[in-house]
Design a protein around this motif. Structure first.
Motif, short mmCIF file in Angstrom:
data_model
loop_
_atom_site.label_atom_id
_atom_site.label_comp_id
_atom_site.label_asym_id
_atom_site.label_seq_id
_atom_site.Cartn_x
_atom_site.Cartn_y
_atom_site.Cartn_z
N SER A 1 0.81 -1.45 -0.16
CA SER A 1 0.24 -0.06 -0.04
C SER A 1 0.79 1.20 -0.03
N LEU A 2 0.27 2.49 -0.33
CA LEU A 2 0.64 3.72 -0.26
C LEU A 2 0.35 3.95 1.28
N TYR A 3 1.17 3.96 2.05
CA TYR A 3 1.05 3.77 3.77
C TYR A 3 0.07 4.87 3.85
N ASP A 4 -0.84 4.30 4.87
CA ASP A 4 -1.99 5.29 5.42
C ASP A 4 -3.04 6.06 4.28
N LEU A 5 -2.67 5.95 2.94
CA LEU A 5 -3.33 6.67 2.04
C LEU A 5 -4.01 5.74 0.95
N ILE A 6 -3.59 4.99 0.33
CA ILE A 6 -4.12 4.02 -0.68
C ILE A 6 -3.85 2.32 -0.24
N ALA A 7 -4.88 1.76 -0.30
CA ALA A 7 -4.66 0.29 -0.09
C ALA A 7 -4.21 -0.26 -1.31
N ALA A 8 -3.36 -1.30 -1.15
CA ALA A 8 -2.84 -2.06 -2.11
C ALA A 8 -4.15 -3.25 -2.87
N ARG A 9 -4.25 -3.09 -4.09
CA ARG A 9 -5.26 -4.00 -4.35
C ARG A 9 -4.57 -4.61 -6.02
N ASN A 10 -5.02 -5.80 -6.24
CA ASN A 10 -4.70 -6.26 -7.47
C ASN A 10 -5.23 -5.69 -8.77
N LEU A 11 -4.52 -4.61 -9.36
CA LEU A 11 -5.01 -4.00 -10.32
C LEU A 11 -4.72 -4.29 -11.61
N SER A 12 -3.77 -5.34 -11.80
CA SER A 12 -3.50 -6.02 -12.90
C SER A 12 -4.64 -7.21 -13.49
N VAL A 13 -5.24 -7.85 -12.30
CA VAL A 13 -6.12 -8.86 -12.55
C VAL A 13 -7.15 -8.55 -11.46
N PRO A 14 -7.94 -7.77 -11.45
CA PRO A 14 -8.79 -7.42 -10.47
C PRO A 14 -9.65 -8.69 -9.64
N SER A 15 -9.58 -9.63 -10.49
CA SER A 15 -10.62 -10.62 -9.75
C SER A 15 -9.71 -11.47 -9.10
N ARG A 16 -8.34 -11.33 -9.20
CA ARG A 16 -7.30 -12.00 -8.33
C ARG A 16 -7.07 -11.37 -7.01
N GLY A 17 -6.31 -12.01 -5.92
CA GLY A 17 -5.95 -11.49 -4.81
C GLY A 17 -4.63 -10.90 -5.01
N LYS A 18 -4.21 -10.12 -3.83
CA LYS A 18 -3.01 -9.48 -3.70
C LYS A 18 -1.84 -10.49 -3.85
N PRO A 19 -0.79 -10.14 -4.75
CA PRO A 19 0.24 -11.28 -4.91
C PRO A 19 1.49 -11.19 -3.85
N PHE A 20 1.32 -11.46 -2.75
CA PHE A 20 2.12 -11.69 -1.54
C PHE A 20 2.97 -12.79 -1.69
N ASN A 21 4.25 -13.08 -1.70
CA ASN A 21 4.75 -14.77 -1.50
C ASN A 21 4.83 -15.28 -0.04
N GLY A 22 4.61 -14.19 0.65
CA GLY A 22 4.74 -15.12 2.28
C GLY A 22 5.99 -14.62 3.13
N VAL A 23 5.76 -14.96 4.24
CA VAL A 23 7.17 -14.53 5.19
C VAL A 23 7.96 -15.50 5.06
N GLY A 24 9.19 -15.08 4.87
CA GLY A 24 10.51 -15.86 4.98
C GLY A 24 10.60 -16.19 3.08
N GLN A 25 9.96 -15.60 2.47
CA GLN A 25 10.16 -15.62 1.04
C GLN A 25 10.54 -14.36 0.39
N TRP A 26 11.31 -14.40 -0.68
CA TRP A 26 11.64 -13.22 -1.29
C TRP A 26 10.51 -12.58 -2.10
N ASN A 27 10.22 -11.28 -2.01
CA ASN A 27 9.08 -10.68 -2.59
C ASN A 27 9.63 -9.35 -3.67
N LYS A 28 9.36 -9.08 -4.97
CA LYS A 28 10.01 -8.02 -5.55
C LYS A 28 8.99 -6.88 -5.53
N ALA A 29 9.49 -5.65 -4.99
CA ALA A 29 8.91 -4.33 -5.08
C ALA A 29 9.64 -3.59 -6.02
#
Length: 459
Positions: free
Chosen positions: A361-389
């Motif tokens: 998210s844009l902290y305290d301003l805009i919530a993160a949503r899956n804008l590329s595929v709105p029908s799908r959830g947010k793509p977080f790989n999980g704790v202990g896994q590498w994620n790309k920002a």
């Protein structure tokens, strides 16, 4: 004698065709009649040879099934044709592995996606049973339209060195750079039917062939409009260098960085080891440990990319347009923030408004949503896994991307953004988020978080 002469005559007629088939460098992986050279791993979905095709069929309550080549391949060009029932999902594994010491022999590795759903990620690269999506088809509309439902599609895969490029019907889809696995088998997947309507679906393959020699002179020129996505660690590709990318952290030293509220890099609390930059665990407070670090330089129009890995319950952030002079007292330096958070285990996930303090998210301003595929959830790989920002800022237009999925988009000079700021914790900072340039910051929030492959280019 006349019969022998006739036979010899026909053999001479066929010889040029045979020599041509061998001389062009292609080798058939499927003889059109049998499954010689193939073995099945994983689930028990049936595979059969029918009319010169390999046909796989989904069955109820069966896990992912794989028909694998007995041979392994490193560098190659692979071509095949495929027909996929529009109700199912499938893929073809490349450079894949199965060994007893990894999840009891679970097939894992690169998969060229075959996706007839509305998501349309065919030709993307999924890391089966390992890291998940490496190259979703989210940044090229023509690539999403390349796969045609209800008809045969021609797929081409070039795996040469650390690059994997894919084409569907001569349209490039993926342009991946990754060096995790250099060799493995090829496999035809029948996906488990996770919905009832998928049971009984069929996938058909034909004309499966591979080339392993003279690859350089036979590889295709990549489509410059298809984005290259790299997972090399603290290393730039040649294409990135040509396009102006540079490493913001060299993987070894603090060069280019300093403390947000001091004129040097913190003497402790930030560790650099094995190409990973780590903010070490303290008390969970905001900048109560070694403090935030910022770039020596300021940025205005830029594209920033990095990988992060969080510990359980962790909180951190990537800030941009940071002015370190604004807040010299307790707390973090002030700037727009790409939130990094364990949404499941940190209480801040339930604070704010409508999830605007959750990861991406844009902290305290805009919530993160899956804008590329709105029908799908947010793509977080999980704790202990590498994620790309990824953060893109150009002429006021800003985007947040999480694991190559767009999750936030806004205009920092718009009335809407100004209104959001007016009702946020940032309301007391005049022109917050609208300054012409600022530093990039990695936040100390008292939890262990790892960073690597931090790179930037300016427009």
């Amino acid at each position: 004698m006349r019969l022998q002469t006739t036979v010899l005559f026909f053999l001479l007629l066929l010889t040029p065709l045979f020599l041509q088939a061998q001389a062009d460098g292609w080798v058939d992986l499927f003889d059109g009649e049998t499954l010689n050279g193939w073995s099945q791993k994983g689930g028990n979905a049936p595979y059969a040879v029918q009319d010169g095709m390999i046909v796989g069929k989904t069955i109820s309550n069966e896990e992912n099934s794989f028909l694998t080549t007995n041979d392994e391949y490193d560098d190659f060009i692979l071509e095949f044709e495929v027909w996929v029932d529009p109700q199912v999902n499938s893929g073809v594994q490349i450079r894949s592995l199965s060994s007893p010491d990894y999840r009891d022999g679970r097939v894992h590795g690169y998969q060229v996606e075959l996706d007839p759903s509305q998501r349309a990620w065919s030709g993307g690269i999924y890391d089966e049973a390992r890291r998940g999506w490496l190259y979703p088809i989210t940044q090229s509309e023509k690539s999403q339209e390349a796969f045609k439902n209800g008809q045969w599609n021609k797929i081409r895969v070039e795996a040469i060195g650390n690059s994997i490029n894919t084409w569907i019907n001569d349209v490039q889809c993926a342009r991946l750079v990754d060096d995790m696995t250099a060799k493995g088998f090829i496999a035809l997947q029948v996906h488990y039917p996770y919905m009832e309507e998928m049971v009984g679906g069929k996938i058909k393959w034909r004309n499966i062939k591979i080339r392993t020699k003279n690859l350089e002179e036979n590889r295709r020129k990549p489509d410059t409009q298809v984005k290259e996505i790299s997972y090399l660690k603290n290393e730039l590709t040649e294409l990135e260098k040509r396009h102006g990318w540079r490493l913001l952290w060299n993987g070894k030293t603090s060069y280019g960085w300093r403390g947000a509220k001091i004129d040097h890099f913190p003497k402790s609390g930030w560790e650099m080891s094995d190409g990973i930059l780590t903010i070490q665990e303290t008390d969970g407070g905001e900048s109560t440990g070694p403090g935030d670090i910022v770039t020596q330089n300021e940025f205005s129009n830029f594209e920033l990319e990095l990988e992060f890995k969080i510990s359980k319950g962790a909180n951190s952030g990537i800030k941009y347009f940071v002015d370190p002079e604004l807040n010299q007292g307790p707390g973090s330096a002030i700037g727009a923030e790409f939130q990094i958070l364990d949404d499941e285990n940190h209480p801040d996930a339930n604070a704010g408004i409508a999830g605007n303090r959750k990861v991406g998210s844009l902290y305290d301003l805009i919530a993160a949503r899956n804008l590329s595929v709105p029908s799908r959830g947010k793509p977080f790989n999980g704790v202990g896994q590498w994620n790309k920002a990824r953060i893109v800022s150009k002429d006021g237009h800003v985007e947040h991307w999480l694991n190559n999925i767009k999750v936030v988009e806004y205009d920092r000079f718009s009335q809407m953004f100004t209104a959001l700021v007016a009702y946020s914790k940032y309301q007391k900072w005049e022109d917050f988020g609208q300054w012409p340039q600022g530093h990039i910051l990695l936040q100390d929030h008292g939890n262990e978080v790892h960073y690597r492959s931090i790179k930037v280019r300016e427009f």
